[in-house]
Scaffold this motif. Sequence first.
Motif, PDB file in Angstrom:
ATOM      1  N   VAL A  65      18.567  -0.969 -43.655  1.00 58.84           N
ATOM      2  CA  VAL A  65      17.709  -0.770 -44.832  1.00 58.84           C
ATOM      3  C   VAL A  65      17.861   0.628 -45.410  1.00 58.84           C
ATOM      4  O   VAL A  65      17.217   0.957 -46.410  1.00 58.84           O
ATOM      5  N   GLY A  66      18.685   1.464 -44.814  1.00 60.54           N
ATOM      6  CA  GLY A  66      18.865   2.824 -45.306  1.00 60.54           C
ATOM      7  C   GLY A  66      19.849   3.574 -44.437  1.00 60.54           C
ATOM      8  O   GLY A  66      20.503   3.010 -43.545  1.00 60.54           O
ATOM      9  N   GLN A  73       8.779   7.768 -43.269  1.00 60.81           N
ATOM     10  CA  GLN A  73       8.468   8.216 -44.622  1.00 60.81           C
ATOM     11  C   GLN A  73       7.630   7.160 -45.322  1.00 60.81           C
ATOM     12  O   GLN A  73       7.696   5.976 -45.006  1.00 60.81           O
ATOM     13  N   TRP A  74       6.824   7.635 -46.276  1.00 60.55           N
ATOM     14  CA  TRP A  74       5.962   6.752 -47.052  1.00 60.55           C
ATOM     15  C   TRP A  74       6.738   6.181 -48.230  1.00 60.55           C
ATOM     16  O   TRP A  74       7.794   6.672 -48.585  1.00 60.55           O
ATOM     17  N   GLY A  75       6.188   5.138 -48.816  1.00 58.97           N
ATOM     18  CA  GLY A  75       6.777   4.546 -49.996  1.00 58.97           C
ATOM     19  C   GLY A  75       7.439   3.220 -49.753  1.00 58.97           C
ATOM     20  O   GLY A  75       7.582   2.409 -50.674  1.00 58.97           O
ATOM     21  N   SER A  76       7.866   2.950 -48.543  1.00 58.59           N
ATOM     22  CA  SER A  76       8.518   1.684 -48.209  1.00 58.59           C
ATOM     23  C   SER A  76       8.033   1.230 -46.842  1.00 58.59           C
ATOM     24  O   SER A  76       7.992   2.028 -45.890  1.00 58.59           O
ATOM     25  N   LEU A  77       7.661  -0.034 -46.730  1.00 57.77           N
ATOM     26  CA  LEU A  77       7.172  -0.563 -45.461  1.00 57.77           C
ATOM     27  C   LEU A  77       8.270  -0.558 -44.410  1.00 57.77           C
ATOM     28  O   LEU A  77       8.020  -0.263 -43.237  1.00 57.77           O
ATOM     29  N   ASP A  78       9.500  -0.850 -44.805  1.00 62.01           N
ATOM     30  CA  ASP A  78      10.604  -0.870 -43.851  1.00 62.01           C
ATOM     31  C   ASP A  78      10.933   0.515 -43.313  1.00 62.01           C
ATOM     32  O   ASP A  78      11.417   0.655 -42.184  1.00 62.01           O
ATOM     33  N   LEU A  79      10.676   1.559 -44.120  1.00 62.50           N
ATOM     34  CA  LEU A  79      10.993   2.922 -43.702  1.00 62.50           C
ATOM     35  C   LEU A  79       9.784   3.683 -43.174  1.00 62.50           C
ATOM     36  O   LEU A  79       9.869   4.891 -42.945  1.00 62.50           O
ATOM     37  N   MET A  80       8.678   2.981 -42.963  1.00 59.05           N
ATOM     38  CA  MET A  80       7.450   3.657 -42.536  1.00 59.05           C
ATOM     39  C   MET A  80       7.624   4.335 -41.181  1.00 59.05           C
ATOM     40  O   MET A  80       7.059   5.405 -40.922  1.00 59.05           O
ATOM     41  N   THR A  83      14.424   4.778 -39.406  1.00 59.24           N
ATOM     42  CA  THR A  83      15.536   3.873 -39.099  1.00 59.24           C
ATOM     43  C   THR A  83      16.197   4.296 -37.793  1.00 59.24           C
ATOM     44  O   THR A  83      16.059   5.444 -37.351  1.00 59.24           O
ATOM     45  N   SER A  89      15.501  -0.968 -39.709  1.00 60.83           N
ATOM     46  CA  SER A  89      14.091  -0.577 -39.726  1.00 60.83           C
ATOM     47  C   SER A  89      13.519  -0.600 -38.312  1.00 60.83           C
ATOM     48  O   SER A  89      13.554  -1.642 -37.625  1.00 60.83           O
TER      49      SER A  89
END
Length: 300
Positions: A65-66, A73-80, A83, A89
């Motif tokens: 996912v990255g 990090q905030w802003g994305s549920l997968d990156l909460m 990685t 994720s």
Amino acid sequence: MTHSDAVVDRKVSSRVAPAAAEPIVSRPRTSRSILVPLSYAWLITVIASALLADLLPLASYATPVGPPRQPPQWGSLDLMLGTDNLGRSILSRCVYGARVSLVVGTAAGLVGATIGAILGMLGGYFGKRPDSVVRLVADAMLAFPPLILLLALASILTPSVRTLLVGLTLLIIPSFIRLARANTLAWSAREFVLAARNMGAGHRRILVKEILPNVLPPLGAYLPIVMAALIVAEGSLSFLGMGIPPPQPSWGGLISDGKDSIADSPHTVFIPSLVIFLTVFALNQAGDHLRHRFDRTMHD
């Protein structure tokens, strides 16, 4: 004193006496720790996430996912939660990994508790030769080092969920044998069991109707603590590379995958370790709470 005065005095004393004879006793206060409801809330969250993982808005645990080793990090549920080394994720892998850890801990705990309870009750109830055989089996199983047994099974058999279930079940059977046997010995000497035996009740009825309902509460209260130990054992095997093979995630496997990059990206190890810690801690709190509430031997 006239007759009417005596009647009035008796009426007054009859009204006052009961009130004076019944002292007011304050109800004992029981302290409740905030950790118990928090532990149940965490367990419910973990179980619900594992059951509904396919319905949650999360990426697949095998899909990047990255960039690799991104911090939370905030802003994305997968990156909460960041990685891993391949850009997958960590949150998704923790959620899907809960399925393996919880299934292994629950299934092995229930099967081991059932087998151990049956053997322990039979040995404690019949005594003599059956009890000697049961105790010999339990002592022999306890004498074998647990980690060596698990490593031997993982090296001989193909690493899989079934192999883990067999090995972990064998580990906890002796503990439940001893617990069930000790409780059976205590309850077999109670008056209601002796009365049932004198009234002609058979062994099967006494074991199922009289002893089993009293043995189940301490066994059930001990089960969450055993499940916590099984989750730690599964994580240890996965960390050593003897657990669930990739790409299927597990909490121990996540720690093993991130150990090589712990210096640069500590979150790859810290986050799954924290999940294991919170789950094991919550299971221990739940086990202690259930034991204090349902184990009659603590109140007798």
